[in-house]
Write a protein that holds these residues in place. Structure first.
Motif, PDB file in Angstrom:
ATOM      1  N   ILE A 152       8.384 -34.016  11.628  1.00 35.24           N
ATOM      2  CA  ILE A 152       9.648 -34.415  11.238  1.00 35.24           C
ATOM      3  C   ILE A 152       9.830 -35.207   9.789  1.00 35.24           C
ATOM      4  O   ILE A 152      10.607 -35.005   9.112  1.00 35.24           O
ATOM      5  CB  ILE A 152       9.850 -35.873  12.186  1.00 35.24           C
ATOM      6  CG1 ILE A 152       9.902 -35.322  13.640  1.00 35.24           C
ATOM      7  CG2 ILE A 152      11.318 -36.743  11.644  1.00 35.24           C
ATOM      8  CD1 ILE A 152      10.113 -36.297  14.555  1.00 35.24           C
ATOM      9  N   THR A 153       8.668 -35.470   9.301  1.00 32.60           N
ATOM     10  CA  THR A 153       8.760 -36.076   7.883  1.00 32.60           C
ATOM     11  C   THR A 153       8.751 -34.842   6.867  1.00 32.60           C
ATOM     12  O   THR A 153       9.472 -34.913   5.818  1.00 32.60           O
ATOM     13  CB  THR A 153       7.203 -37.023   7.561  1.00 32.60           C
ATOM     14  OG1 THR A 153       7.114 -38.100   8.445  1.00 32.60           O
ATOM     15  CG2 THR A 153       7.226 -37.465   6.181  1.00 32.60           C
ATOM     16  N   ALA A 154       8.057 -33.692   7.238  1.00 33.59           N
ATOM     17  CA  ALA A 154       7.969 -32.693   6.300  1.00 33.59           C
ATOM     18  C   ALA A 154       9.473 -32.195   6.375  1.00 33.59           C
ATOM     19  O   ALA A 154       9.932 -31.798   5.238  1.00 33.59           O
ATOM     20  CB  ALA A 154       6.970 -31.771   6.877  1.00 33.59           C
ATOM     21  N   ASN A 155      10.088 -31.869   7.612  1.00 35.47           N
ATOM     22  CA  ASN A 155      11.294 -31.617   7.680  1.00 35.47           C
ATOM     23  C   ASN A 155      12.343 -32.385   6.616  1.00 35.47           C
ATOM     24  O   ASN A 155      13.419 -31.972   6.109  1.00 35.47           O
ATOM     25  CB  ASN A 155      11.907 -31.353   9.090  1.00 35.47           C
ATOM     26  CG  ASN A 155      11.235 -30.058   9.638  1.00 35.47           C
ATOM     27  OD1 ASN A 155      10.911 -29.305   9.047  1.00 35.47           O
ATOM     28  ND2 ASN A 155      11.287 -29.918  10.903  1.00 35.47           N
ATOM     29  N   ALA A 156      12.107 -33.562   7.007  1.00 36.80           N
ATOM     30  CA  ALA A 156      13.371 -34.663   6.183  1.00 36.80           C
ATOM     31  C   ALA A 156      12.841 -34.524   4.636  1.00 36.80           C
ATOM     32  O   ALA A 156      13.883 -34.722   4.017  1.00 36.80           O
ATOM     33  CB  ALA A 156      12.767 -35.824   6.642  1.00 36.80           C
ATOM     34  N   THR A 157      11.877 -34.055   4.253  1.00 35.41           N
ATOM     35  CA  THR A 157      11.697 -34.111   2.660  1.00 35.41           C
ATOM     36  C   THR A 157      12.006 -32.723   2.137  1.00 35.41           C
ATOM     37  O   THR A 157      12.110 -32.659   0.873  1.00 35.41           O
ATOM     38  CB  THR A 157      10.206 -34.426   2.378  1.00 35.41           C
ATOM     39  OG1 THR A 157       9.288 -33.675   2.997  1.00 35.41           O
ATOM     40  CG2 THR A 157       9.980 -35.659   2.737  1.00 35.41           C
ATOM     41  N   ARG A 158      12.127 -31.777   2.738  1.00 41.10           N
ATOM     42  CA  ARG A 158      12.417 -30.379   2.415  1.00 41.10           C
ATOM     43  C   ARG A 158      13.750 -30.277   1.752  1.00 41.10           C
ATOM     44  O   ARG A 158      13.749 -29.768   0.751  1.00 41.10           O
ATOM     45  CB  ARG A 158      12.344 -29.233   3.568  1.00 41.10           C
ATOM     46  CG  ARG A 158      11.091 -29.175   4.009  1.00 41.10           C
ATOM     47  CD  ARG A 158      11.007 -28.369   5.191  1.00 41.10           C
ATOM     48  NE  ARG A 158      11.545 -26.855   5.105  1.00 41.10           N
ATOM     49  CZ  ARG A 158      11.800 -26.163   6.123  1.00 41.10           C
ATOM     50  NH1 ARG A 158      11.618 -26.607   7.371  1.00 41.10           N
ATOM     51  NH2 ARG A 158      12.642 -25.013   5.962  1.00 41.10           N
ATOM     52  N   PRO A 159      14.830 -31.013   2.210  1.00 43.01           N
ATOM     53  CA  PRO A 159      16.191 -30.906   1.470  1.00 43.01           C
ATOM     54  C   PRO A 159      16.103 -31.710   0.036  1.00 43.01           C
ATOM     55  O   PRO A 159      16.776 -31.249  -0.995  1.00 43.01           O
ATOM     56  CB  PRO A 159      17.146 -31.436   2.316  1.00 43.01           C
ATOM     57  CG  PRO A 159      16.518 -31.656   3.705  1.00 43.01           C
ATOM     58  CD  PRO A 159      15.081 -31.659   3.581  1.00 43.01           C
ATOM     59  N   CYS A 160      15.137 -32.590   0.126  1.00 46.81           N
ATOM     60  CA  CYS A 160      15.163 -33.295  -1.317  1.00 46.81           C
ATOM     61  C   CYS A 160      14.394 -32.354  -2.197  1.00 46.81           C
ATOM     62  O   CYS A 160      14.572 -32.625  -3.366  1.00 46.81           O
ATOM     63  CB  CYS A 160      14.351 -34.564  -0.989  1.00 46.81           C
ATOM     64  SG  CYS A 160      15.305 -35.803  -0.041  1.00 46.81           S
TER      65      CYS A 160
ATOM     66  N   ALA B  18      21.161 -26.897   0.118  1.00 44.91           N
ATOM     67  CA  ALA B  18      19.854 -27.081   0.405  1.00 44.91           C
ATOM     68  C   ALA B  18      19.764 -27.097   1.880  1.00 44.91           C
ATOM     69  O   ALA B  18      19.053 -26.418   2.619  1.00 44.91           O
ATOM     70  CB  ALA B  18      19.275 -28.305  -0.073  1.00 44.91           C
ATOM     71  N   VAL B  19      20.748 -27.764   2.593  1.00 42.10           N
ATOM     72  CA  VAL B  19      20.937 -27.715   4.007  1.00 42.10           C
ATOM     73  C   VAL B  19      21.355 -26.325   4.496  1.00 42.10           C
ATOM     74  O   VAL B  19      20.764 -26.171   5.648  1.00 42.10           O
ATOM     75  CB  VAL B  19      22.143 -29.050   4.425  1.00 42.10           C
ATOM     76  CG1 VAL B  19      22.311 -28.804   6.005  1.00 42.10           C
ATOM     77  CG2 VAL B  19      21.483 -30.509   4.011  1.00 42.10           C
TER      78      VAL B  19
ATOM     79  N   ARG C 271      23.849 -34.440   8.018  1.00 42.67           N
ATOM     80  CA  ARG C 271      23.415 -35.643   8.356  1.00 42.67           C
ATOM     81  C   ARG C 271      21.892 -35.882   8.403  1.00 42.67           C
ATOM     82  O   ARG C 271      21.433 -37.077   8.261  1.00 42.67           O
ATOM     83  CB  ARG C 271      24.029 -36.410   9.675  1.00 42.67           C
ATOM     84  CG  ARG C 271      25.590 -36.394   9.549  1.00 42.67           C
ATOM     85  CD  ARG C 271      26.149 -36.990  10.551  1.00 42.67           C
ATOM     86  NE  ARG C 271      27.718 -36.778  10.511  1.00 42.67           N
ATOM     87  CZ  ARG C 271      28.566 -37.254  11.556  1.00 42.67           C
ATOM     88  NH1 ARG C 271      28.010 -37.707  12.699  1.00 42.67           N
ATOM     89  NH2 ARG C 271      29.685 -37.351  11.372  1.00 42.67           N
ATOM     90  N   SER C 272      21.186 -35.005   8.693  1.00 39.47           N
ATOM     91  CA  SER C 272      19.784 -34.988   8.934  1.00 39.47           C
ATOM     92  C   SER C 272      19.132 -34.967   7.454  1.00 39.47           C
ATOM     93  O   SER C 272      18.251 -35.521   7.586  1.00 39.47           O
ATOM     94  CB  SER C 272      19.477 -33.721   9.511  1.00 39.47           C
ATOM     95  OG  SER C 272      19.761 -33.369  10.827  1.00 39.47           O
ATOM     96  N   ALA C 273      19.965 -34.579   6.625  1.00 37.31           N
ATOM     97  CA  ALA C 273      19.492 -34.405   5.228  1.00 37.31           C
ATOM     98  C   ALA C 273      19.748 -35.870   4.681  1.00 37.31           C
ATOM     99  O   ALA C 273      18.591 -36.177   3.369  1.00 37.31           O
ATOM    100  CB  ALA C 273      20.041 -33.418   4.168  1.00 37.31           C
ATOM    101  N   ARG C 274      20.637 -36.578   4.753  1.00 37.04           N
ATOM    102  CA  ARG C 274      20.768 -37.932   3.999  1.00 37.04           C
ATOM    103  C   ARG C 274      20.090 -38.993   4.483  1.00 37.04           C
ATOM    104  O   ARG C 274      19.382 -39.167   5.349  1.00 37.04           O
ATOM    105  CB  ARG C 274      22.340 -38.115   4.079  1.00 37.04           C
ATOM    106  CG  ARG C 274      23.077 -36.954   3.503  1.00 37.04           C
ATOM    107  CD  ARG C 274      24.454 -37.053   3.276  1.00 37.04           C
ATOM    108  NE  ARG C 274      24.918 -35.955   2.644  1.00 37.04           N
ATOM    109  CZ  ARG C 274      26.094 -35.953   1.978  1.00 37.04           C
ATOM    110  NH1 ARG C 274      26.897 -36.991   2.138  1.00 37.04           N
ATOM    111  NH2 ARG C 274      26.527 -34.744   1.253  1.00 37.04           N
TER     112      ARG C 274
END
Length: 95
Positions: A63-71, A83-84, A92-95
């Motif tokens: 989950i952490t890895a997926n959350a940082t990918r857009p950044c 990116a999304v 909303r998952s990316a913000r």
């Protein structure tokens, strides 16, 4: 069985909740009665606890890895929207 005597032509039907409740009670009673056999076969409860913790840790890391990918893509110059779209995620998952 008094219902059959009183109304022999009526079809009896049990609802799902009662069937599942009876089944779960029976399975629980069976498992409780064979607890020692099951414990001997599966090993100590500590191993199960460690396995569950490992699964939780793996999920948390994913989950952490997926959350940082857009950044990461955003830092490379892509907008959050681009990116999304590239990652096939919800905005909303990316913000």
């Amino acid at each position: 069985m008094k219902a059959i005597e009183g109304a022999p032509d009526v079809v009896q039907a049990a609802d799902r909740w009662h069937l599942l409740k009876k089944l779960s009670d029976t399975v629980e009673k069976f498992i409780r009665g064979h607890r020692r056999c099951l414990r001997r076969q599966t090993g100590p409860a500590l191993a199960a606890s460690n396995t569950a913790e490992a699964v939780r840790t793996g999920r948390r890391a994913a989950i952490t890895a997926n959350a940082t990918r857009p950044c990461t893509l955003s830092a490379e110059g892509l907008s959050i929207s681009a990116a999304v779209r590239r990652l096939d995620m919800n905005v909303r998952s990316a913000r």
